[in-house]
Design a protein around this motif. Structure first.
Motif, mmCIF file in Angstrom:
data_model
loop_
_atom_site.group_PDB
_atom_site.id
_atom_site.type_symbol
_atom_site.label_atom_id
_atom_site.label_comp_id
_atom_site.label_asym_id
_atom_site.label_seq_id
_atom_site.Cartn_x
_atom_site.Cartn_y
_atom_site.Cartn_z
ATOM 1 N N GLU A 28 58.313 54.244 7.236
ATOM 2 C CA GLU A 28 57.662 55.551 7.072
ATOM 3 C C GLU A 28 56.540 55.734 8.095
ATOM 4 O OE1 GLU A 28 58.154 58.452 5.290
ATOM 5 O OE2 GLU A 28 60.035 57.332 5.205
ATOM 6 N N ASP A 29 55.725 54.700 8.262
ATOM 7 C CA ASP A 29 54.549 54.802 9.129
ATOM 8 C C ASP A 29 54.898 54.793 10.621
ATOM 9 O OD1 ASP A 29 53.213 54.713 6.739
ATOM 10 O OD2 ASP A 29 52.420 52.681 6.997
ATOM 11 N N TYR A 30 56.062 54.241 10.964
ATOM 12 C CA TYR A 30 56.400 54.066 12.384
ATOM 13 C C TYR A 30 57.593 54.896 12.845
ATOM 14 C CZ TYR A 30 53.031 50.314 12.988
ATOM 15 O OH TYR A 30 51.861 49.607 13.088
ATOM 16 N N LYS A 31 58.151 55.729 11.971
ATOM 17 C CA LYS A 31 59.415 56.395 12.327
ATOM 18 C C LYS A 31 59.270 57.355 13.501
ATOM 19 C CE LYS A 31 58.968 59.827 8.729
ATOM 20 N NZ LYS A 31 58.885 59.869 7.289
ATOM 21 N N ASP A 32 58.058 57.848 13.791
ATOM 22 C CA ASP A 32 57.869 58.753 14.921
ATOM 23 C C ASP A 32 57.365 58.026 16.165
ATOM 24 O OD1 ASP A 32 58.653 60.902 13.312
ATOM 25 O OD2 ASP A 32 56.611 61.073 12.508
ATOM 26 N N LYS A 33 57.280 56.700 16.100
ATOM 27 C CA LYS A 33 56.761 55.955 17.252
ATOM 28 C C LYS A 33 57.910 55.266 17.989
ATOM 29 C CE LYS A 33 52.367 54.730 14.964
ATOM 30 N NZ LYS A 33 52.038 56.081 14.673
ATOM 31 N N ASP A 34 57.705 55.097 19.288
ATOM 32 C CA ASP A 34 58.682 54.255 19.992
ATOM 33 C C ASP A 34 57.931 53.038 20.554
ATOM 34 O OD1 ASP A 34 57.307 55.485 21.938
ATOM 35 O OD2 ASP A 34 59.035 56.359 22.974
ATOM 36 N N LYS A 35 58.654 52.173 21.227
ATOM 37 C CA LYS A 35 58.085 50.931 21.759
ATOM 38 C C LYS A 35 57.355 50.119 20.676
ATOM 39 C CE LYS A 35 56.152 52.098 25.908
ATOM 40 N NZ LYS A 35 55.693 51.570 27.216
ATOM 41 N N SER A 53 61.879 42.108 9.389
ATOM 42 C CA SER A 53 62.447 42.848 10.525
ATOM 43 C C SER A 53 63.793 43.456 10.147
ATOM 44 C CB SER A 53 62.578 41.947 11.759
ATOM 45 O OG SER A 53 63.440 40.858 11.505
ATOM 46 N N LEU A 54 64.562 42.767 9.303
ATOM 47 C CA LEU A 54 65.857 43.305 8.859
ATOM 48 C C LEU A 54 65.663 44.479 7.897
ATOM 49 C CD1 LEU A 54 67.796 39.958 8.284
ATOM 50 C CD2 LEU A 54 68.148 41.601 10.148
ATOM 51 N N ALA A 55 64.485 44.557 7.286
ATOM 52 C CA ALA A 55 64.211 45.626 6.318
ATOM 53 C C ALA A 55 63.570 46.858 6.966
ATOM 54 C CB ALA A 55 63.305 45.100 5.208
ATOM 55 N N ILE A 56 63.301 46.785 8.269
ATOM 56 C CA ILE A 56 62.722 47.941 8.974
ATOM 57 C C ILE A 56 63.832 48.607 9.770
ATOM 58 C CG2 ILE A 56 61.004 48.732 10.647
ATOM 59 C CD1 ILE A 56 59.374 46.203 10.006
ATOM 60 N N ASP A 57 64.220 49.790 9.320
ATOM 61 C CA ASP A 57 65.384 50.459 9.903
ATOM 62 C C ASP A 57 64.961 51.315 11.103
ATOM 63 O OD1 ASP A 57 67.901 51.458 10.272
ATOM 64 O OD2 ASP A 57 67.777 52.901 8.621
ATOM 65 N N LEU A 58 64.435 50.648 12.125
ATOM 66 C CA LEU A 58 63.969 51.334 13.335
ATOM 67 C C LEU A 58 64.285 50.451 14.535
ATOM 68 C CD1 LEU A 58 60.345 52.386 12.280
ATOM 69 C CD2 LEU A 58 62.291 53.933 12.590
ATOM 70 N N PRO A 59 64.459 51.053 15.729
ATOM 71 C CA PRO A 59 64.618 50.211 16.910
ATOM 72 C C PRO A 59 63.313 49.482 17.200
ATOM 73 C CG PRO A 59 64.897 52.564 17.460
ATOM 74 C CD PRO A 59 64.475 52.494 16.030
ATOM 75 N N LEU A 60 63.395 48.194 17.367
ATOM 76 C CA LEU A 60 62.185 47.445 17.720
ATOM 77 C C LEU A 60 62.573 46.182 18.460
ATOM 78 C CD1 LEU A 60 62.149 44.946 15.494
ATOM 79 C CD2 LEU A 60 61.060 46.637 14.053
ATOM 80 N N ARG A 61 61.603 45.604 19.118
ATOM 81 C CA ARG A 61 61.807 44.326 19.792
ATOM 82 C C ARG A 61 61.091 43.248 19.010
ATOM 83 N NH1 ARG A 61 61.841 44.856 26.299
ATOM 84 N NH2 ARG A 61 63.391 46.505 26.384
ATOM 85 N N ILE A 62 61.599 42.025 19.140
ATOM 86 C CA ILE A 62 60.928 40.911 18.461
ATOM 87 C C ILE A 62 60.438 39.887 19.487
ATOM 88 C CG2 ILE A 62 62.251 41.189 16.320
ATOM 89 C CD1 ILE A 62 63.856 38.670 17.158
ATOM 90 N N ASP A 63 59.359 39.247 19.137
ATOM 91 C CA ASP A 63 58.830 38.179 19.984
ATOM 92 C C ASP A 63 58.037 37.215 19.102
ATOM 93 O OD1 ASP A 63 58.262 36.687 22.237
ATOM 94 O OD2 ASP A 63 57.696 38.419 23.444
ATOM 95 N N PHE A 64 57.686 36.081 19.682
ATOM 96 C CA PHE A 64 57.025 35.041 18.882
ATOM 97 C C PHE A 64 55.873 34.405 19.637
ATOM 98 C CE2 PHE A 64 61.432 35.393 17.626
ATOM 99 C CZ PHE A 64 61.299 35.584 16.258
ATOM 100 N N MET A 65 54.940 33.893 18.865
ATOM 101 C CA MET A 65 53.873 33.072 19.432
ATOM 102 C C MET A 65 53.752 31.823 18.564
ATOM 103 S SD MET A 65 50.971 35.938 20.260
ATOM 104 C CE MET A 65 49.814 34.851 21.078
ATOM 105 N N VAL A 66 53.294 30.754 19.177
ATOM 106 C CA VAL A 66 53.002 29.556 18.397
ATOM 107 C C VAL A 66 51.495 29.339 18.451
ATOM 108 C CG1 VAL A 66 53.333 27.076 18.142
ATOM 109 C CG2 VAL A 66 55.231 28.502 18.905
ATOM 110 N N ALA A 67 50.897 29.388 17.288
ATOM 111 C CA ALA A 67 49.451 29.196 17.206
ATOM 112 C C ALA A 67 49.175 28.304 16.020
ATOM 113 C CB ALA A 67 48.756 30.538 17.009
ATOM 114 N N SER A 68 48.157 27.479 16.117
ATOM 115 C CA SER A 68 47.794 26.717 14.930
ATOM 116 C C SER A 68 46.302 26.485 14.895
ATOM 117 C CB SER A 68 48.551 25.401 14.854
ATOM 118 O OG SER A 68 48.138 24.583 15.915
ATOM 119 N N SER A 69 45.792 26.469 13.673
ATOM 120 C CA SER A 69 44.366 26.209 13.498
ATOM 121 C C SER A 69 44.202 25.057 12.526
ATOM 122 C CB SER A 69 43.657 27.446 12.945
ATOM 123 O OG SER A 69 44.153 27.759 11.666
ATOM 124 N N TYR A 70 45.322 24.497 12.130
ATOM 125 C CA TYR A 70 45.273 23.570 10.987
ATOM 126 C C TYR A 70 45.534 22.115 11.248
ATOM 127 C CZ TYR A 70 44.404 26.485 7.072
ATOM 128 O OH TYR A 70 43.812 27.277 6.172
#
Ligand code: IMP
Ligand code: MG
Length: 180
Positions: A28-35, A53-70
């Motif tokens: 709902e919040d992103y349906k008018d946005k692209d990129k 991501s499977l539950a968001i029915d919009l075109p989007l890209r995925i990416d990852f980061m590895v971070a740790s503080s623990y």
């Protein structure tokens, strides 16, 4: 249930239902946005990130980061170590930063600041669990699955010293499991 789990805090059904709700809300919040770019923090966010991501029915890209503080303890070390950063160009993009849990808030704050350097159009913070009572800064998440009490939890991506990530529910560890 795994032997070392004292109690189930969030069942598989509760998690799946809430993740779908979050997906609809983000739609709902992103349906008018692209990129739109979803960035997951590994390893903890893996299952939440995938299901969301499977539950968001919009075109989007995925990416990852590895971070740790623990390290291998249950307390934050206070500093965030980024071992892998995303490869997508974020300038002008609407970034959804996804983590398993917000505890002190140190990780999300540090990563958000890092991402802002690339001039994204927006950065919103998404977490499955939030322990607001543990916050050491002013950080507020934009989308939260569950506010939980100050208990150390494992499962659905969350670990203790690398274990328990693939439990399909979120549970509280027995005290003797920490002693090992
Ligand atoms: P923060 O920087 O203190 O907000 O911590 C965020 C990170 O700490 C999360 O990405 C988790 O990896 C880890 N963490 C915080 N609380 C828990 C917990 O209850 N169980 C497992 N990991 C946790
Ligand atoms: Mg983590």
């Amino acid at each position: 249930m795994h032997n070392n789990i004292a109690k189930v805090l969030l069942s598989e059904e509760e998690i799946q239902k809430r993740v779908k709700e979050l997906g609809r809300q983000i739609h709902e919040d992103y349906k008018d946005k692209d990129k739109i770019v979803m960035i997951g923090l590994l390893k903890g966010a893996i299952y939440f990130f995938t299901d969301l991501s499977l539950a968001i029915d919009l075109p989007l890209r995925i990416d990852f980061m590895v971070a740790s503080s623990y390290g291998n303890s249950t307390e934050t070390s206070g500093s965030v170590d980024v071992r892998l950063t995303c490869s997508e160009k974020l300038e002008g993009c609407h970034v959804l930063l996804v983590d398993d849990i917000i505890d002190s808030g140190v990780t999300m704050e540090a990563i958000t600041r890092l991402l802002q350097r690339q001039n994204p159009a927006s950065v919103k913070k998404v977490a499955l669990c939030d322990k607001p009572s543990r916050r050491v800064n002013q950080l507020n998440a934009d989308y939260v699955g569950f506010e939980i009490p100050d208990e150390f939890v494992v499962g659905y991506g969350l670990d203790f010293a690398g274990d328990y990530r693939n439990l399909p529910y979120i549970g509280v560890l027995k005290p003797e499991a920490y002693a090992k």
